[in-house]
Scaffold this motif. Structure first.
Motif, mmCIF file in Angstrom:
data_model
loop_
_atom_site.group_PDB
_atom_site.id
_atom_site.type_symbol
_atom_site.label_atom_id
_atom_site.label_comp_id
_atom_site.label_asym_id
_atom_site.label_seq_id
_atom_site.Cartn_x
_atom_site.Cartn_y
_atom_site.Cartn_z
ATOM 1 N N TRP A 137 0.833 -1.200 0.000
ATOM 2 C CA TRP A 137 0.000 0.000 0.000
ATOM 3 C C TRP A 137 0.870 1.252 0.000
ATOM 4 C CZ3 TRP A 137 -4.091 1.987 -1.654
ATOM 5 C CH2 TRP A 137 -4.554 3.223 -1.179
ATOM 6 N N GLN A 138 1.746 1.375 0.993
ATOM 7 C CA GLN A 138 2.635 2.534 1.058
ATOM 8 C C GLN A 138 4.094 2.182 0.830
ATOM 9 O OE1 GLN A 138 1.534 4.351 4.898
ATOM 10 N NE2 GLN A 138 0.633 6.031 3.722
ATOM 11 N N THR A 139 4.494 0.945 1.175
ATOM 12 C CA THR A 139 5.880 0.523 0.984
ATOM 13 C C THR A 139 5.920 -0.938 0.556
ATOM 14 O OG1 THR A 139 6.328 -0.343 3.208
ATOM 15 C CG2 THR A 139 6.545 2.055 2.890
ATOM 16 N N PHE A 140 6.990 -1.305 -0.107
ATOM 17 C CA PHE A 140 7.182 -2.693 -0.526
ATOM 18 C C PHE A 140 7.398 -3.609 0.679
ATOM 19 C CE2 PHE A 140 10.387 -5.909 -2.151
ATOM 20 C CZ PHE A 140 9.431 -6.782 -2.642
ATOM 21 N N ALA A 162 3.249 -3.757 -10.640
ATOM 22 C CA ALA A 162 4.516 -3.214 -10.145
ATOM 23 C C ALA A 162 4.406 -1.762 -9.681
ATOM 24 C CB ALA A 162 5.589 -3.350 -11.222
ATOM 25 N N ARG A 163 3.361 -1.464 -8.922
ATOM 26 C CA ARG A 163 3.194 -0.169 -8.272
ATOM 27 C C ARG A 163 2.673 -0.393 -6.856
ATOM 28 N NH1 ARG A 163 1.309 1.460 -13.488
ATOM 29 N NH2 ARG A 163 2.294 3.367 -14.269
ATOM 30 N N LEU A 164 2.788 0.633 -6.028
ATOM 31 C CA LEU A 164 2.148 0.646 -4.724
ATOM 32 C C LEU A 164 0.699 1.084 -4.873
ATOM 33 C CD1 LEU A 164 5.003 2.404 -2.731
ATOM 34 C CD2 LEU A 164 4.360 -0.013 -2.537
ATOM 35 N N GLY A 165 -0.108 0.750 -3.895
ATOM 36 C CA GLY A 165 -1.499 1.160 -3.935
ATOM 37 C C GLY A 165 -1.671 2.664 -3.955
ATOM 38 N N VAL A 166 -0.856 3.382 -3.167
ATOM 39 C CA VAL A 166 -1.017 4.832 -3.094
ATOM 40 C C VAL A 166 -0.718 5.514 -4.435
ATOM 41 C CG1 VAL A 166 -0.608 5.036 -0.621
ATOM 42 C CG2 VAL A 166 1.344 5.073 -2.216
ATOM 43 N N GLN A 167 0.002 4.841 -5.312
ATOM 44 C CA GLN A 167 0.283 5.406 -6.629
ATOM 45 C C GLN A 167 -0.923 5.346 -7.552
ATOM 46 O OE1 GLN A 167 4.184 2.968 -7.173
ATOM 47 N NE2 GLN A 167 4.319 4.669 -8.617
ATOM 48 N N GLN A 168 -1.856 4.453 -7.259
ATOM 49 C CA GLN A 168 -2.934 4.126 -8.190
ATOM 50 C C GLN A 168 -2.306 3.772 -9.537
ATOM 51 O OE1 GLN A 168 -6.610 6.332 -8.005
ATOM 52 N NE2 GLN A 168 -6.086 7.183 -6.009
ATOM 53 N N TYR A 169 -2.544 4.565 -10.583
ATOM 54 C CA TYR A 169 -1.935 4.264 -11.879
ATOM 55 C C TYR A 169 -0.948 5.353 -12.299
ATOM 56 C CZ TYR A 169 -5.521 0.718 -12.114
ATOM 57 O OH TYR A 169 -6.320 -0.371 -11.834
ATOM 58 N N LYS A 170 -0.505 6.154 -11.329
ATOM 59 C CA LYS A 170 0.390 7.263 -11.627
ATOM 60 C C LYS A 170 1.848 6.832 -11.458
ATOM 61 C CE LYS A 170 -3.105 10.487 -9.897
ATOM 62 N NZ LYS A 170 -3.449 11.476 -8.841
ATOM 63 N N GLY A 171 2.735 7.642 -12.012
ATOM 64 C CA GLY A 171 4.145 7.341 -11.882
ATOM 65 C C GLY A 171 4.548 6.154 -12.737
#
Length: 325
Positions: A137-140, A162-171
């Motif tokens: 969610w916030q960290t690996f 390959a993203r965190l939850g807080v990123q949603q689809y950004k970055g």
């Protein structure tokens, strides 16, 4: 190497999945949008979407969104009653309204809760479970702590976005963390995240040769031919792509017409197709489609797009990737 079609709420419903398999193909599995428990029961639209009367293909895998072992139990029993022996657990949905309730990717913020939920899959040997998840969610570190447990579970595979939850689809995807997970995971693993072209799929498979395959969502909504063209190794001729696009669109229109109550509902359903489809088509031709408020206006706008195939049939997803939202 397998290609799995990721679910997206509001887009990959039963008619879409069925017609994609019939007209385009190339996907080895189609996941339903997640089924969740609301109040004391299930949403009627979820029940309709996973009904075996609407899902005769053995490639269809229902997905659940549990937050507790009891919810997993009830959802598993529902899927078994519907005649499924496969189920996907969604611990990857990043949307805040889901995550705030510690569902989807939000559950990784409470590793004890995630561990209790995941451990309960062993209670249902009659069901083959898979897992769709994020790096955390916030960290690996949130998921890395539970990786030994994951590897001991009776899961058919894991699909890791390959993203965190807080990123949603950004970055951008975090390949460093994905690599660490990949190196330690003993279960079959699928890569998920920002795959829009055959070249990108090749790149992921070259970088991670032990992958079972890839899971693609938005890339297939934008270019529904992506999986089949990748499997065949060559792109379709422009004329063939146009013919299939028209057939796919018209068949969806008819499916939605039959199940909609009135013009407004029909238009609302079919216009969602264009949220992702052909994002690089001529904007002057796309805009009247997504703005249409009458069926006749919509049909005329779509016909004008079809009459200008040079504006879209040449597109490969390397030209559409940057425009996916």
């Amino acid at each position: 190497m397998e290609i799995h079609f990721a679910p997206l709420q509001g887009y990959t419903d039963a008619p879409y999945r069925r017609l994609h398999e019939q007209i385009w193909g190339g996907a080895d599995a189609y996941y339903t949008p997640f089924v969740r428990i609301e109040g004391d029961g299930f949403r009627n639209k979820d029940l309709r979407d996973i009904s075996r009367t609407s899902n005769s293909s053995e490639r269809v895998v229902p997905q659940m969104l549990p937050g507790t072992p009891d919810e997993l139990k009830r959802l598993t029993e529902l899927f078994l009653r519907e005649g499924y022996d496969r189920a996907d657990i969604n611990l990857g949905c990043p949307f805040p309204m889901i995550a705030r309730r510690q569902r989807g990717a939000g559950i990784w913020s409470d590793t004890d809760k995630a561990e209790a939920l995941l451990s309960s899959v062993a209670l249902y040997p009659e069901m083959r479970f898979s897992l769709k998840m994020r790096l955390g969610w916030q960290t690996f570190d949130e998921t890395r702590r539970l990786l030994p447990l994951l590897c001991e579970l009776p899961l058919t595979h894991i699909a890791l976005h390959a993203r965190l939850g807080v990123q949603q689809y950004k970055g951008v995807p975090d390949f460093e963390s994905f690599s660490r997970f990949y190196e330690q995971c003993t279960l079959p693993l699928f890569y998920n995240g920002d795959l829009c072209t055959p070249e990108q799929i090749d790149g992921i498979m070259a970088r991670y040769p032990a992958l079972r395959g890839v899971m693609i969502g938005r890339g297939l909504l934008a270019a529904p031919w992506l999986a089949s063209e990748y499997k065949n190794g060559v792109p379709l001729a422009n004329e063939e792509r146009l013919n299939r696009l028209r057939l796919f669109h018209d068949a969806l229109c008819e499916e939605y017409r039959q199940s909609s109550q009135g013009e407004h509902q029909w238009l609302a359903r079919i216009r969602t197709l264009w949220d992702y489809l052909l994002p690089d088509a001529d904007k002057r031709l796309r805009k009247p489609i997504v703005k249409a408020t009458r069926i006749e206006t919509y049909r005329l706008a779509v016909e004008r797009l079809w009459e200008n195939p040079v504006s879209y049939t040449h597109l490969r997803a390397h030209e559409t990737a940057a425009n996916l939202v």
